[in-house]
Design a protein around this motif. Structure first.
Motif, PDB file in Angstrom:
ATOM      1  N   ARG A   3       0.812  -1.221   0.000  1.00  0.00           N
ATOM      2  CA  ARG A   3       0.000   0.000   0.000  1.00  0.00           C
ATOM      3  C   ARG A   3       0.848   1.276   0.000  1.00  0.00           C
ATOM      4  O   ARG A   3       1.795   1.415   0.782  1.00  0.00           O
ATOM      5  CB  ARG A   3      -0.860  -0.055   1.265  1.00  0.00           C
ATOM      6  CG  ARG A   3      -1.520   1.224   1.649  1.00  0.00           C
ATOM      7  CD  ARG A   3      -2.063   1.081   3.061  1.00  0.00           C
ATOM      8  NE  ARG A   3      -3.320   0.352   3.057  1.00  0.00           N
ATOM      9  CZ  ARG A   3      -3.996   0.042   4.164  1.00  0.00           C
ATOM     10  NH1 ARG A   3      -3.520   0.360   5.340  1.00  0.00           N
ATOM     11  NH2 ARG A   3      -5.133  -0.594   4.090  1.00  0.00           N
ATOM     12  N   ASN A   6      -3.785   5.334   1.784  1.00  0.00           N
ATOM     13  CA  ASN A   6      -5.043   4.827   2.309  1.00  0.00           C
ATOM     14  C   ASN A   6      -6.184   5.325   1.431  1.00  0.00           C
ATOM     15  O   ASN A   6      -6.117   6.429   0.878  1.00  0.00           O
ATOM     16  CB  ASN A   6      -5.246   5.294   3.745  1.00  0.00           C
ATOM     17  CG  ASN A   6      -4.211   4.683   4.676  1.00  0.00           C
ATOM     18  OD1 ASN A   6      -3.965   3.488   4.640  1.00  0.00           O
ATOM     19  ND2 ASN A   6      -3.579   5.529   5.484  1.00  0.00           N
ATOM     20  N   CYS A   7      -7.225   4.527   1.334  1.00  0.00           N
ATOM     21  CA  CYS A   7      -8.336   4.874   0.435  1.00  0.00           C
ATOM     22  C   CYS A   7      -8.926   6.247   0.753  1.00  0.00           C
ATOM     23  O   CYS A   7      -9.124   7.078  -0.130  1.00  0.00           O
ATOM     24  CB  CYS A   7      -9.446   3.825   0.554  1.00  0.00           C
ATOM     25  SG  CYS A   7      -8.973   2.184  -0.007  1.00  0.00           S
ATOM     26  N   GLN A   9      -7.768   8.755   2.001  1.00  0.00           N
ATOM     27  CA  GLN A   9      -6.793   9.838   1.984  1.00  0.00           C
ATOM     28  C   GLN A   9      -6.758  10.574   0.651  1.00  0.00           C
ATOM     29  O   GLN A   9      -6.242  11.682   0.557  1.00  0.00           O
ATOM     30  CB  GLN A   9      -5.424   9.170   2.166  1.00  0.00           C
ATOM     31  CG  GLN A   9      -4.448   9.820   3.090  1.00  0.00           C
ATOM     32  CD  GLN A   9      -3.199   8.932   3.187  1.00  0.00           C
ATOM     33  OE1 GLN A   9      -2.791   8.293   2.220  1.00  0.00           O
ATOM     34  NE2 GLN A   9      -2.607   8.910   4.355  1.00  0.00           N
ATOM     35  N   LEU A  21      -3.346   0.646  -3.528  1.00  0.00           N
ATOM     36  CA  LEU A  21      -4.315   0.599  -2.435  1.00  0.00           C
ATOM     37  C   LEU A  21      -4.539  -0.856  -2.015  1.00  0.00           C
ATOM     38  O   LEU A  21      -4.478  -1.759  -2.841  1.00  0.00           O
ATOM     39  CB  LEU A  21      -5.643   1.212  -2.887  1.00  0.00           C
ATOM     40  CG  LEU A  21      -5.583   2.648  -3.432  1.00  0.00           C
ATOM     41  CD1 LEU A  21      -6.955   3.058  -3.966  1.00  0.00           C
ATOM     42  CD2 LEU A  21      -5.107   3.627  -2.370  1.00  0.00           C
ATOM     43  N   GLY A  23      -7.426  -3.085   0.297  1.00  0.00           N
ATOM     44  CA  GLY A  23      -8.683  -2.919   1.018  1.00  0.00           C
ATOM     45  C   GLY A  23      -9.708  -3.965   0.646  1.00  0.00           C
ATOM     46  O   GLY A  23      -9.392  -4.978   0.015  1.00  0.00           O
ATOM     47  N   ASP A  41     -11.073   0.799   3.120  1.00  0.00           N
ATOM     48  CA  ASP A  41     -10.157   0.403   4.183  1.00  0.00           C
ATOM     49  C   ASP A  41     -10.524   1.211   5.428  1.00  0.00           C
ATOM     50  O   ASP A  41     -11.558   1.874   5.455  1.00  0.00           O
ATOM     51  CB  ASP A  41      -8.682   0.552   3.767  1.00  0.00           C
ATOM     52  CG  ASP A  41      -8.258   1.994   3.555  1.00  0.00           C
ATOM     53  OD1 ASP A  41      -8.969   2.913   4.013  1.00  0.00           O
ATOM     54  OD2 ASP A  41      -7.203   2.202   2.936  1.00  0.00           O
ATOM     55  N   SER A  43      -9.595   3.870   6.583  1.00  0.00           N
ATOM     56  CA  SER A  43      -9.640   5.324   6.454  1.00  0.00           C
ATOM     57  C   SER A  43     -10.856   5.811   5.686  1.00  0.00           C
ATOM     58  O   SER A  43     -11.190   6.983   5.730  1.00  0.00           O
ATOM     59  CB  SER A  43      -8.372   5.804   5.746  1.00  0.00           C
ATOM     60  OG  SER A  43      -8.391   5.346   4.404  1.00  0.00           O
TER      61      SER A  43
ATOM     62  N   GLU B 211      -6.759  -3.059  11.001  1.00  0.00           N
ATOM     63  CA  GLU B 211      -5.501  -2.833  10.270  1.00  0.00           C
ATOM     64  C   GLU B 211      -4.261  -2.660  11.149  1.00  0.00           C
ATOM     65  O   GLU B 211      -3.235  -3.256  10.885  1.00  0.00           O
ATOM     66  CB  GLU B 211      -5.623  -1.636   9.302  1.00  0.00           C
ATOM     67  CG  GLU B 211      -6.678  -1.894   8.234  1.00  0.00           C
ATOM     68  CD  GLU B 211      -6.685  -0.882   7.118  1.00  0.00           C
ATOM     69  OE1 GLU B 211      -5.713  -0.118   6.993  1.00  0.00           O
ATOM     70  OE2 GLU B 211      -7.668  -0.860   6.355  1.00  0.00           O
TER      71      GLU B 211
END
Lengths: 591, 591
Positions: A3, A6-7, A9, A21, A23, A41, A43, B211
């Motif tokens: 990764r 984060n998604c 982000q 990514l 997730g 994910d 986030s 996570e």
């Protein structure tokens, strides 16, 4: 495919970047051969796109994924077409054009959707807690809880508090009721107990010169479970030496201020309101009043004692009291609506519920005829009764009156929309009574615990009126919940002896129950006191939840069962042999 | 008399200030009518002076105090006369001239002095732990422990780890050995178990999409106690998703770097040395080698196989090995000194211990005559043997050779002063074997636990040579102690099935033992792995102690007893009735 982002982000600032990514597949939609996946994910969520134009083989692989598959993707962040922008999503202005995909793991169809507000049976959620925890609101609550713990720790650390771990395998308390016991393998027939709180240890730490101690401590109580109790719970346990009650309370207010600012962004005004226990009970009928609204209880004894309402007169004669709640604007209620309050009040011990409506300029209701004109005028003045109001009267001993009108106050306050859920209204309730008289045992018992310090000026009352002694004990209440409580502790031998005398404990009992603690207190004990916050409940209030289970990663049910692990459970006889115990189930009658 | 300053805080910069101090009387000396008291609080000690010239009545009051009295004093900070400066004390350049005193509490004479290095029986210290904790070295250790916990938390928080509390009332593990059990009041005949570690919960949190998780967790193991074990202990428990082993290990190294810098001021060089398990065992005879010195074990099979030393030849023939330790400079030892190594080696399984001295330019010793000149030359070259060296040989199966020479290496290293106690030498030991063959059960067993991930390239060995599979498991070792360990976990169903097959578990057994966990793994489990640090041991090493009890506020003795609280203890039958159990003590024979 490690990764890179984060998604949640990714924003328009990421446009043009190539990202990797990792997730879970939240949802997938196929629009004319183009595959859109919402990838989730911790986030957040971002839309990723598989298009024959640029995804190549990745499209075929992606096409085989289903909800909750775990995937890693590589692709470029691009701006979405204006008409496809999703303003509900923080990442809604962009999407990721995928060029590579790796399926990290497959998933069966989950038993419920992984999304907020799922309406499934709680027991199903608890059995599959590991899926329930994936839902954004649960993730948010876990994060909030972790953050709240961090803020407590940071603040206390800055104030010189030392985090000390106290034992979980400890001694059964003097009464032993509600203790969880743990048989010992090494010591036949003997038991450890799990602590109901680290109370004794924290006082011993003060004797030990630690001066400022805290611990986010697990505590255990084997009690009949109600909706808002758990067999194991967490408290932020705090004890200090050489601080006055005022200094400690002031410090705790600053702690709450920081906690609420840094978690929910609310600036609490300091100092918090302070009410004595007597004031809280008198005005709100509760030692944990919800102060977000008024509707205070009004004393009526002097006005109604001479009225023709017999029950009022006789209650007052027996030392009881009559109080009134002015339910503003409820004078228009139907007779049925008013009568429906009766059974509700009865739950809190009311034998009846007298009432007066102010309608078309006059007092109406069954009891009005027993009042003189002067009395009616006095009631009107005292209660501020106006057109459209409903006066509710409770007449009984102090406790019942407080319980009944306290409960009605909350019910009506809620019904009238007087409670602003966005407000956090803290207060201290102080000066709890030190002793309560136990009619059954015919003796005084400690309201808090036998080491609670009386107010200096009340010590003389030990000889004359122990029940009137006020303790240096305090609760911190928030919106009608007790979120913490504590006391200054006795540290002088003569006061401690007076306390034990008041509790009618013999020297032998004292030695047996508190021997080692009293020994400790003889070696130079500093003045000390402390507080404990109910951490689960505080988190619940911060998260805007109404159930403690929502704030705990792996809670137990109302019947103290862990549905995920299936605990408690039977064990092998060999295990019990090792522990020198045997199961002994009595006939139901014996219970 | 609320404290304005801490005792240990006062320096020459405070001169002229009026201060209020609260603390304990450490010592008192009367010099010609002037009373000097060393006043102690958590921060340190300061000298306070009562002089008829300025102390007035305070002198008379102070004269009645004794060691460990708790007092509050007010006075002025002044510079000491040059001849009375105490350079051993941080506050030794000043003293406080007292004008007011309040005795907050009296104290009996404590059973031992409140000072560092007291030589009293440990059981007395544990019984009076609240006095023992007042000693500066204990205060320092508690403070260090609190600080270390804070550093762990701060670091992990910054790296996005969430602090999640997992249950302490949980389910008995599949084997159940060493579980502490807790009878349930609500569920007759059923038991909770205290967790030996949060292993399963942390893996479920990964399934739950958390996570990154951490917890400073209390764990419990009911085992026969050794000097360095406690029935309850604390581990820093960590688990992550989507990270490779290398990424996790690198992150943990930075964590250790920060911990050591901020507690003991030592800058650790990164990366830490990495050894495979095979290397560690081969070179140091230990999976937790002390790397502060060399003295590596040397393989001799090829050289000695053909020698006339029968035992060497026969061991090698049976698949065993011969290894040598070159104890540099020990060639001057007397025959008795050398012979004394025999019984020591025997404790680790050695049947004998062959040796060669290099004295006056030649090899000497009982086995030398069995070597040819070529062999002697080869031994010399391989071992680097020089004048004054002592070569020690162990010949047996791999395990015994490692145990014997590993132990001798440590003993001789210590004896020769090769170990620098000021050095912190970390290393990772990786690639532990996944499976070990249990001769008794005639099957493979998991060396770590059945969810440990094998190395990718070794998965094929499940079908051919399961014992050769290397696990993605790692320990972190420091100066010969294992301070943590963990593994990457299996997250793919096919690998998990191969693992269970290798363990010869039937479908039923698997379902019974790991059912709910396997269910969980079916719903989209991310790749994950973690580590747990032994917090008590880390603090012990940071504090320079050699006993875990020194790092725990209220520890248990080696026989799992709390001497302060007198726990475990018998409980009332009524309590046991409520819990549906009965004590059942068997005849001693049965144990």
């Amino acid at each position: 495919m490690q990764r890179s982002h984060n998604c949640g982000q990714l924003t328009t600032e990421s446009i043009g970047q190539t990202v990797i990514l990792n997730g879970w597949v939240q949802t997938r939609r196929d629009l004319g051969g183009v595959l859109f996946i919402d990838l989730r994910d911790r986030s957040g969520i971002v839309q990723i796109v598989f298009n024959p134009d640029y995804s190549g083989e990745a499209l075929q692989i992606a096409d085989k994924t289903r909800s909750e598959y775990v995937i890693a993707v590589k692709g470029q962040v691009v701006k979405r077409d204006p008409e496809t922008v999703n303003s509900n999503l923080p990442t809604g202005e962009i999407e990721v054009r995928v060029t590579d995909i790796e399926v990290l793991n497959a998933a069966k169809t989950p038993p419920f959707f992984i999304e907020d507000g799922v309406e499934v049976d709680e027991s199903l959620r608890l059995k599959y807690r590991y899926l329930d925890l994936r839902r954004p609101e649960m993730q948010k609550t876990l994060l909030l809880r972790s953050k709240a713990a961090k803020i407590f720790r940071d603040f206390l650390d800055e104030e010189g508090f030392i985090d000390v771990e106290t034992p979980i395998l400890t001694k059964s308390s003097p009464e032993g009721a509600r203790d969880y016991l743990v048989p010992s393998r090494v010591h036949e027939g003997e038991f450890f107990a799990l602590p109901q709180s680290p109370q004794i240890y924290k006082q011993l730490l003060m004797v030990g010169g630690v001066e400022r101690y805290y611990q986010i401590a697990r505590c255990f109580r084997d009690e009949d479970l109600r909706a808002d109790r758990q067999p194991e719970f967490t408290q932020v346990d705090i004890e200090t030496s050489f601080l006055s009650q005022d200094e400690l309370l002031g410090m705790m207010e600053r702690l709450m201020q920081r906690l609420f600012k840094e978690t929910v962004g609310v600036e609490l005004a300091l100092p918090f309101q302070r009410l004595t226990h007597a004031e809280a009970m008198g005005k709100y009928g509760s030692d944990k009043p919800d102060l977000r609204f008024g509707l205070e209880l009004i004393e009526m004894n002097d006005i109604v004692a001479g009225s023709g309402v017999k029950v009022f007169a006789s209650v007052i004669e027996k030392g009881g009291e009559v109080k009134c709640l002015n339910a503003k604007g409820c004078g228009t209620w139907t007779r049925k609506e008013i009568d429906d309050l009766g059974p509700y009040a009865a739950r809190y011990g009311a034998k009846g519920l007298a009432w007066i409506q102010v309608k078309e300029g006059e007092f109406r209701g069954p009891i009005v005829k027993f009042f003189s004109e002067e009395e009616i005028a006095a009631v009107k003045e005292r209660t501020g009764a106006e057109e459209g109001d409903l006066l509710l009267f409770s007449a009984d001993n102090k406790k019942v009156v407080a319980d009944v009108l306290g409960a009605l106050r909350l019910k009506i306050g809620r019904q009238l929309g007087l409670i602003d859920d966005s407000v956090y209204k803290f207060a201290w309730v102080t000066d709890f009574p030190l002793l309560g008289y136990d009619e059954e045992q015919k003796r005084y018992v400690a309201e808090h615990h036998p080491f609670t310090r009386p107010r200096e000026e009340d010590v003389a009352l030990f000889d004359t009126d122990p029940g009137a002694i006020r303790a240096q004990a305090y609760d911190i209440v928030l919106n009608g919940y007790e979120v913490g409580g504590g006391s200054m502790r006795i540290y002088k031998r003569d006061v401690q002896e007076k306390m034990f005398d008041a509790l009618s404990l013999s020297k032998e009992e004292v030695q047996d129950k508190f021997g080692y603690l009293l020994d400790a207190f003889e070696y130079g004990t500093p003045p000390h006191g402390g507080i404990a916050f109910g951490f689960d409940r505080l988190v619940m209030l911060l998260a805007g939840r109404t159930n403690l289970r929502e704030t705990i990663a792996f809670p137990k049910t109302a019947s103290a069962t862990d549905l995920l692990m299936d605990a408690p459970s039977p064990v092998k006889d060999a295990q019990l042999d090792e522990l020198h115990i045997r199961v002994a189930i009595k006939e139901k009658a014996k219970k």
